[in-house]
Scaffold this active site. Structure first.
Site, PDB file in Angstrom:
ATOM      1  CB  SER A 117       7.303  -6.706  -3.143  1.00 59.85           C
ATOM      2  OG  SER A 117       7.153  -8.093  -3.406  1.00 59.85           O
ATOM      3  CG  ASP A 145      -3.847   5.467   7.845  1.00 57.45           C
ATOM      4  OD1 ASP A 145      -4.197   6.568   7.366  1.00 57.45           O
ATOM      5  OD2 ASP A 145      -3.340   4.550   7.157  1.00 57.45           O
TER       6      ASP A 145
END
Ligand code: 45M
Length: 333
Positions: free
Chosen positions: A199, A35
């Site tokens: 992004s 994770d």
């Protein structure tokens, strides 16, 4: 040193990905969820009440000659999906993909929440975010990656998750045969302890690229791609009979519909990662003949999450500082 371990989807929805991990002497085997959205290595254990277990492998420190309890230390963690666990702490030998961390903090669960109990395929987690958010108190511990980092040929690990197929986590090297084209790197903001990045925008199918800074985290522990409402609405408005179905928990699509691809921009050179439309359908939503969309709203979380739906379309380099500053590398595959 280098390590390489195969990681496998736990069910037909690619809900999570497990990989084999050995702990202790003699080795006790576990299947753990790697994770990058948390920083505790914890396992079901002999301390976990039997009514909170459901066939999981359990860590028994008293059966390991190399286990030492870290006296006075404990841990307690809550995840973004509301799940949680807590317990005591040992140091022991942890081996992943041929890489051994001696004296790794192994967090033994004395309680786990319902969703962990019911997920019989997962025996615990290997946190791969930054050690600054490890929950052990009063003495914070290091992640497996940070423990072995000094021995690694390069201070990196890579994630290569796949749809309904085995993928790979590599430690200490970049496998050039695992991706196509070049790797585009982008700076990481680890101030919150996560692999944070921005992004440059998104594209639905072959429509125009929408320039929009989308700040989020690369999180292998989250199933979905969670983005702002304007992005989610732009995507599903292009899908006939898509609907935001509260009872399903978000956007659903007709199961027999072919979905548009979804691309997101990375780096400052116009690079994009494209998620095939087929991977944007997570299967039956549990209500009607509708299927649950892999892209959902990040809503009130306060950050966006590039979870498994996004990561399985890419070869991702988690670089903690080969160039000084931590960075994320993205390549198509
Ligand atoms: O908990 C998080 N990622 N890992 C896992 N989820 C469920 C089990 C493991 C998470 C991390 C950061 C943000 Br922001 C939201 C969620």
């Amino acid at each position: 040193a280098k390590g390489s371990v195969v990681t496998t989807p736990i069910n037909s929805e690619d809900e999570a990905y497990d990989a084999p991990v050995s702990i202790g002497t003699p080795a006790q085997p576990f299947n753990l969820d790697f994770d990058t959205g948390s920083s505790d290595l914890w396992v079901f254990s002999s301390l976990t009440p039997s009514n909170e277990r459901n066939g999981q492998n359990i860590y028994t420190a008293s059966r390991s000659s190399t286990a030492k309890q870290l006296s006075g230390e404990s841990w307690k963690i809550s995840y973004g999906d509301g799940s949680s666990s807590s317990g005591l702490v040992y140091s022991d030998v942890v081996t992943i993909g041929g890489l051994t961390a001696a004296g790794q903090a192994v967090e033994a669960a004395s309680r786990v929440s319902q969703s962990f109990t019911s997920e019989s395929a997962t025996d615990g987690l290997v946190g791969l975010a930054f050690s600054s958010i490890n929950t052990v108190s009063p003495d914070q511990q290091t992640t497996f990656f940070d423990t072995v980092k000094p021995s690694l040929a390069s201070p990196v690990f890579t994630a290569d998750l796949k749809h309904q197929a085995p993928g790979t986590y590599n430690f200490g090297f970049i496998d050039k045969s695992a991706f196509t084209g070049s790797i585009t790197y982008t700076p990481v903001d680890n101030s919150q302890g996560f692999w944070g990045f921005t992004s440059t925008g998104f594209q639905v199918g072959n429509n125009d690229f929408q320039q929009e800074s989308i700040t989020g985290i690369a999180d292998t522990g989250t199933t979905l791609l969670l983005l702002p409402d304007d992005v989610v609405n732009a995507y599903y408005s292009s899908v006939n009979n898509a609907q935001n179905d509260q009872s399903a928990g978000g956007f659903t699509v007709p199961c027999d519909t072919s979905l548009p691809d979804f691309s997101f921009g990375v780096g400052n050179n116009g690079a994009m990662i494209t998620i095939p439309g087929s991977l944007m359908n997570l299967g039956p939503s549990g209500s009607g003949n509708s299927c649950f969309g892999g892209l959902q709203s990040s809503g009130t979380i306060g950050t966006n999450i590039f979870g498994d739906v996004a990561l399985k379309a890419a070869f991702v380099v988690f670089d903690s500082g080969s160039q000084g500053q931590p960075q994320l590398g993205w390549a198509s595959k």
